[in-house]
Enzyme design. Sequence first.
Site, short mmCIF file in Angstrom:
data_model
loop_
_atom_site.label_atom_id
_atom_site.label_comp_id
_atom_site.label_asym_id
_atom_site.label_seq_id
_atom_site.Cartn_x
_atom_site.Cartn_y
_atom_site.Cartn_z
N GLU A 203 0.82 -1.22 0.00
CA GLU A 203 0.00 0.00 0.00
C GLU A 203 0.85 1.26 0.00
OE1 GLU A 203 -2.84 -0.28 3.26
OE2 GLU A 203 -4.26 -1.25 1.92
N GLU A 277 -6.50 -7.85 -0.86
CA GLU A 277 -6.96 -7.99 0.52
C GLU A 277 -8.45 -7.80 0.54
OE1 GLU A 277 -4.94 -5.57 3.39
OE2 GLU A 277 -2.99 -6.00 2.52
C1 GLA Z 1 -4.21 -2.85 4.88
C2 GLA Z 1 -2.85 -3.50 5.01
C3 GLA Z 1 -2.88 -4.78 5.79
C4 GLA Z 1 -3.75 -4.64 7.00
C5 GLA Z 1 -5.14 -4.22 6.57
C6 GLA Z 1 -6.12 -4.06 7.70
O1 GLA Z 1 -4.84 -3.26 3.79
O2 GLA Z 1 -2.24 -3.72 3.77
O3 GLA Z 1 -1.58 -5.11 6.15
O4 GLA Z 1 -3.19 -3.68 7.84
O5 GLA Z 1 -5.06 -2.98 5.96
O6 GLA Z 1 -6.25 -5.20 8.42
#
Ligand code: GLA
Length: 641
Positions: A203, A277
Amino acid sequence: MESSSVFGARLSLKQRYCLLLCVAVGATVVYHLTRNKTEPKRMNRSEGLRANSSQFTLERKPFRILGGSIHYFRVPRAYWEDRLLKMKACGLNTLTTYVPWNLHEPERGMFNFEDQLDLGAYLSLAASLDLWVILRPGPYICAEWDLGGLPSWLLRDKNMKLRTTYPGFTDAVNSFFNQLIKRVVPHQYSKGGPIIAVQVENEYGSYAKDKEYMPFIKEALLSRGIRELLLTSDNKEGLKLGGVKGALETINFQKLSLNDFSYLEEIQPQKPKMVMEYWSGWFDLWGNLHHVYAAEDMIAVVTEILKLDMSINLYMFHGGTNFGFMNGAFAVGMPAPKPMVTSYDYDAPLSEAGDYTTKYHLLRNLFSRYHTQPLPELPSLRERRAYQAVVIQQHLSLWDSLHFTDKPLKSEKPVNMENLPVNNKNGQSYGYTLYETTITSGGALNSKNNVRDRALVFVDKHFVGVLDYKTQELAVPDGKGRRTLSLLVENCGRVNYGKTLDEQRKGLVGDIELNQRLLRDFIIHSLDMKPGFVNRLETAGHWLSMRQWPNFPGFFKARFYVHSFPKDTFIKLPGWLKGVVFINGKNLGRYWSIGPQQALYVPGPWLHRGDNQVIVFEEQETDGKIQFASSPDYGMPVDVQ
Ligand code: GLA
């Protein structure tokens, strides 16, 4: 020569039978010996994962990723196989995992890829179960993990700029990747292993402080031999600034909006779409309610994603536990950071203790429609036990435990945890730090907001109050002569997401004052409570019987006997306030009566048949009993908004 003769001799029926038996036993032994070896099962490699059109291909055939995240560092190694088998039986074909740099390199240049951190063994296990792998090596991983997986020793450099091309950061990444990537390379698809894709950072679009950074990380992977498909992963907002040339962009979300879908199509036409995700649940913070995400809502979105022909990874499929002091903290949009609880159950399809949930069954039913073969049978569940409550036998005050810590530092000014001269000059990473100085009067003690994150304040070992983000001033009672002022400062977990990563130093990060005069001349004890310290404590002779009234904070010891094969259990401490539990030397994590979490997961493999030793570090209060439960207690639920 007759077919039944060996070395020219005729064999009797009995001999033939024996020979047959030997061959069968031999073959079984060879099969089992090779099964779990690094050598992959799938040897006829053609072409790995490709993203050349709107659909992924693997081995030149259309392929849909049905993935799930399980972090090896959050699951006791003895349970890796159990959790992966349950993943397989749910109809998933791909395992995704992060790699936590801070565990693998706890001190600069000191690497650990053994036991619980044997990533190679984890990848081989996945391969032996016919699971593909998407590896997310970071170096930053977010993940509700202390400092998003970055080692705290990076913050010894006062100019550190994490997640940028600042040389102090890139040098450290290079040195870590030299160790990590050479262990990963042989597990790639092209080398016969299970890794079909590798994620570049995590991210970065939501951080985006340096344009050169993502190309640097990409190159750091390629130059060390990563050959499989590269991916990036961002939330909708992050996609605008995320990505790096040559890597497929994927998206993260919980609720599907068709806009997200069309946005992905817009920025990346004619490419496979993947939700890297898909948040199957959510994490919890101390002092909040327990987040749940309704199974019906989840399955509706997953069904939709699959209908749209997208690939998916469930984050998390099985969350596990933030054992030890490794939890992160959340700070975005809040006046002060809030630490994550110890459990990382996440309301995920497979629970913290490996139980099937409604989500699991719904997903299995759905995924089974995407397989031509019937799914494997459900692996049987592990038994759990609510052991009989045990009574604390002995206690040892914090002050008496100081003999077992490293030599304290004398310093005119307070020194933050990371810059303490301990752990081979890597500083203190986690736990508590005790700052002591002499005062000659009472008055207003002001933290000047330099306490990270929470300090118990004592005068001559008598508790005065707590300083934290909210309470920055305390009244110190008047008294005669020279008295010792002690601040036991706890690092409750470093923030793992957001723009404040560079500011995550802990302990006292600046001056504190009494009656507006800066306090000076400190003695600083580092209490990181690592296994060596806990072992030294355990065997120490200073423990007092519970007949004597205990001092707080203190360590509390109990033995308990397990008669049969140890089972999983949960520890409950309703008569205690806040602290940490060690079982047979292993740090189970923090408990805190404010909840929501009210029970700590104890994996059976960490217990012994026979005698077991529990040590509880409690800050303020105990009823002298440790209770056990057979099910978790994550606290009052609230729906994820
Ligand atoms: C983001 C991050 C993950 C985690 C999620 C929330 O997407 O990439 O590592 O922190 O948020 O659980």
